[in-house]
Design a protein around this motif. Structure first.
Motif, mmCIF file in Angstrom:
data_model
loop_
_atom_site.group_PDB
_atom_site.id
_atom_site.type_symbol
_atom_site.label_atom_id
_atom_site.label_comp_id
_atom_site.label_asym_id
_atom_site.label_seq_id
_atom_site.Cartn_x
_atom_site.Cartn_y
_atom_site.Cartn_z
ATOM 1 N N SER A 1 -10.587 -8.812 -7.196
ATOM 2 C CA SER A 1 -9.515 -8.024 -7.798
ATOM 3 C C SER A 1 -9.811 -6.526 -7.743
ATOM 4 O O SER A 1 -8.946 -5.722 -8.053
ATOM 5 C CB SER A 1 -9.291 -8.459 -9.245
ATOM 6 N N ASN A 2 -11.037 -6.134 -7.379
ATOM 7 C CA ASN A 2 -11.358 -4.706 -7.320
ATOM 8 C C ASN A 2 -10.549 -3.992 -6.251
ATOM 9 O O ASN A 2 -10.242 -2.819 -6.382
ATOM 10 C CB ASN A 2 -12.853 -4.517 -7.036
ATOM 11 N N GLY A 3 -10.167 -4.658 -5.197
ATOM 12 C CA GLY A 3 -9.417 -4.036 -4.120
ATOM 13 C C GLY A 3 -7.960 -3.846 -4.444
ATOM 14 O O GLY A 3 -7.261 -3.073 -3.787
ATOM 15 N N ILE A 4 -7.439 -4.524 -5.444
ATOM 16 C CA ILE A 4 -6.016 -4.439 -5.768
ATOM 17 C C ILE A 4 -5.735 -3.497 -6.932
ATOM 18 O O ILE A 4 -4.600 -3.085 -7.138
ATOM 19 C CB ILE A 4 -5.453 -5.849 -6.044
ATOM 20 N N VAL A 5 -6.755 -3.123 -7.677
ATOM 21 C CA VAL A 5 -6.549 -2.302 -8.876
ATOM 22 C C VAL A 5 -6.067 -0.903 -8.505
ATOM 23 O O VAL A 5 -5.095 -0.389 -9.087
ATOM 24 C CB VAL A 5 -7.843 -2.241 -9.712
ATOM 25 N N LEU A 6 -6.694 -0.273 -7.546
ATOM 26 C CA LEU A 6 -6.320 1.089 -7.167
ATOM 27 C C LEU A 6 -4.893 1.180 -6.631
ATOM 28 O O LEU A 6 -4.133 2.063 -7.059
ATOM 29 C CB LEU A 6 -7.332 1.648 -6.154
#
Length: 60
Positions: free
Chosen positions: A40-45
């Motif tokens: 999910s780190n790639g979708i937060v930004l």
């Protein structure tokens, strides 16, 4: 007294003779710890940028 010295000499020789073994030593492989990364780190930004863009469009 002579028997005591003789017994001590045999005990010392026996313990020194059995100090090692003929088997190969077992060497364990080093433990590698890899930190797990969340997908999910790639979708937060992008979601934050989309929210900022929506707020900017709504304020105009």
């Amino acid at each position: 007294m002579k028997k005591l010295v003789l017994a001590a000499a045999f005990a010392g020789a026996a313990s020194a003779a059995s100090a090692g073994s003929l088997a190969d030593p077992i060497i364990e492989a080093p433990v590698i710890v890899e930190e797990a990364s969340s997908s999910s780190n790639g979708i937060v930004l992008p979601l934050v940028l989309l929210a900022l863009l929506a707020a900017a469009v709504a304020s105009d």
